[in-house]
Scaffold this motif. Structure first.
Motif, mmCIF file in Angstrom:
data_model
loop_
_atom_site.group_PDB
_atom_site.id
_atom_site.type_symbol
_atom_site.label_atom_id
_atom_site.label_comp_id
_atom_site.label_asym_id
_atom_site.label_seq_id
_atom_site.Cartn_x
_atom_site.Cartn_y
_atom_site.Cartn_z
ATOM 1 N N LYS A 125 -4.025 -7.619 48.582
ATOM 2 C CA LYS A 125 -2.625 -7.809 48.188
ATOM 3 C C LYS A 125 -1.733 -6.824 48.948
ATOM 4 O O LYS A 125 -2.093 -5.659 49.142
ATOM 5 N N THR A 126 -0.574 -7.318 49.380
ATOM 6 C CA THR A 126 0.331 -6.513 50.188
ATOM 7 C C THR A 126 1.690 -6.398 49.508
ATOM 8 O O THR A 126 2.046 -7.196 48.625
ATOM 9 N N ASN A 156 -3.473 0.843 49.772
ATOM 10 C CA ASN A 156 -3.430 0.093 51.025
ATOM 11 C C ASN A 156 -4.668 0.452 51.845
ATOM 12 O O ASN A 156 -4.724 1.512 52.465
ATOM 13 N N PHE A 157 -5.672 -0.427 51.818
ATOM 14 C CA PHE A 157 -6.951 -0.149 52.469
ATOM 15 C C PHE A 157 -7.132 -1.023 53.704
ATOM 16 O O PHE A 157 -6.476 -2.051 53.862
ATOM 17 N N LEU A 158 -8.065 -0.625 54.570
ATOM 18 C CA LEU A 158 -8.293 -1.320 55.835
ATOM 19 C C LEU A 158 -9.202 -2.541 55.693
ATOM 20 O O LEU A 158 -9.274 -3.355 56.599
ATOM 21 N N TYR A 187 2.953 -5.195 45.750
ATOM 22 C CA TYR A 187 2.192 -3.935 45.670
ATOM 23 C C TYR A 187 0.942 -4.065 46.526
ATOM 24 O O TYR A 187 0.537 -5.168 46.893
ATOM 25 N N TYR A 188 0.333 -2.910 46.827
ATOM 26 C CA TYR A 188 -0.896 -2.892 47.620
ATOM 27 C C TYR A 188 -2.112 -2.767 46.696
ATOM 28 O O TYR A 188 -2.137 -1.913 45.806
ATOM 29 N N SER A 189 -3.115 -3.588 46.924
ATOM 30 C CA SER A 189 -4.386 -3.441 46.209
ATOM 31 C C SER A 189 -5.472 -4.250 46.902
ATOM 32 O O SER A 189 -5.185 -5.111 47.744
ATOM 33 N N LEU A 190 -6.706 -3.960 46.523
ATOM 34 C CA LEU A 190 -7.863 -4.674 47.058
ATOM 35 C C LEU A 190 -8.660 -5.214 45.879
ATOM 36 O O LEU A 190 -9.043 -4.452 44.983
#
Length: 204
Positions: A38-39, A83-85, A45-48
């Motif tokens: 998610k961006t 925010n992960f790669l 929001y940022y999440s994995l």
């Protein structure tokens, strides 16, 4: 911080170089599949989103979600904020952690059912069995004044349902990692019964 979803296998003993016996917990950590990233632009929001363990049957809405990201249905889904790669389809295994690293572990504590104040809060009871007090040994005693305030204050420790709550144990040390079986051996105990699911969060 990114972590892994795991499953509690049980407790065992670990002997260090000095021969000391250390109680520890064995956790099956992963492998976890990255389902969705998610961006901020698209989702706000940022999440994995990670999935853990295969699921035989699922409903159509969830099945559509898994198919969208080319993944088989998973039993447990959890989002790690940040925010992960990593990208959808990536597999995160136990080698994500290192030995002697510190982790925070989140689980659901064992449910004890409805319990009295002696077991739930450690009360010692009203007193002895003298002077006709044959049934007061485990009683809570007074719970407030009568005329003023004429009510029971919120948060008063009374009988009620015990356990079954989300609980976090912080700064647990990883003693050993079994890469073949995806096992983490962590010093001390973690919340929940055997085969319960855990969140293993990396610190820092």
């Amino acid at each position: 911080m990114l972590g892994l979803i795991g499953k509690k296998i049980g407790m065992t003993s670990y002997f260090n170089e000095l021969g000391y016996c250390i109680p520890c917990t064995v956790i099956k950590a992963g492998p976890c599949t990255v389902l969705q990233k998610k961006t901020l632009k698209k989702d706000g929001y940022y999440s994995l989103q990670l999935g853990f363990e295969e699921k035989k049957k699922t409903n159509k809405p969830l099945l559509g979600h898994f198919n969208k990201f080319n993944s088989s249905p998973k039993k447990i889904i959890f989002e790690f904020a940040g925010n992960f790669l990593n990208s959808p389809g990536d597999i995160i295994k136990v080698d994500f952690f290192k030995e002697n690293e510190k982790v925070d572990i989140v689980g659901k504590s064992k449910g004890k059912g409805f319990q009295g104040v002696v077991k739930r809060h450690g009360f010692s009871g009203v007193g002895e069995k003298t002077h006709g007090q044959h049934n007061r040994a485990r009683a809570p005693g007074a719970i407030g004044a009568g005329s003023d305030p004429s009510r029971v204050f919120k948060g008063t420790r009374m009988a009620g349902r015990m356990g079954g709550k989300r609980s976090t144990i912080k700064n647990l040390n990883i003693l050993k990692i079994d890469f073949k079986r995806n096992f983490l051996i962590v010093k001390g105990s973690v919340p929940g019964p055997k085969n319960s699911y855990l969140l293993i969060n990396k610190i820092g």
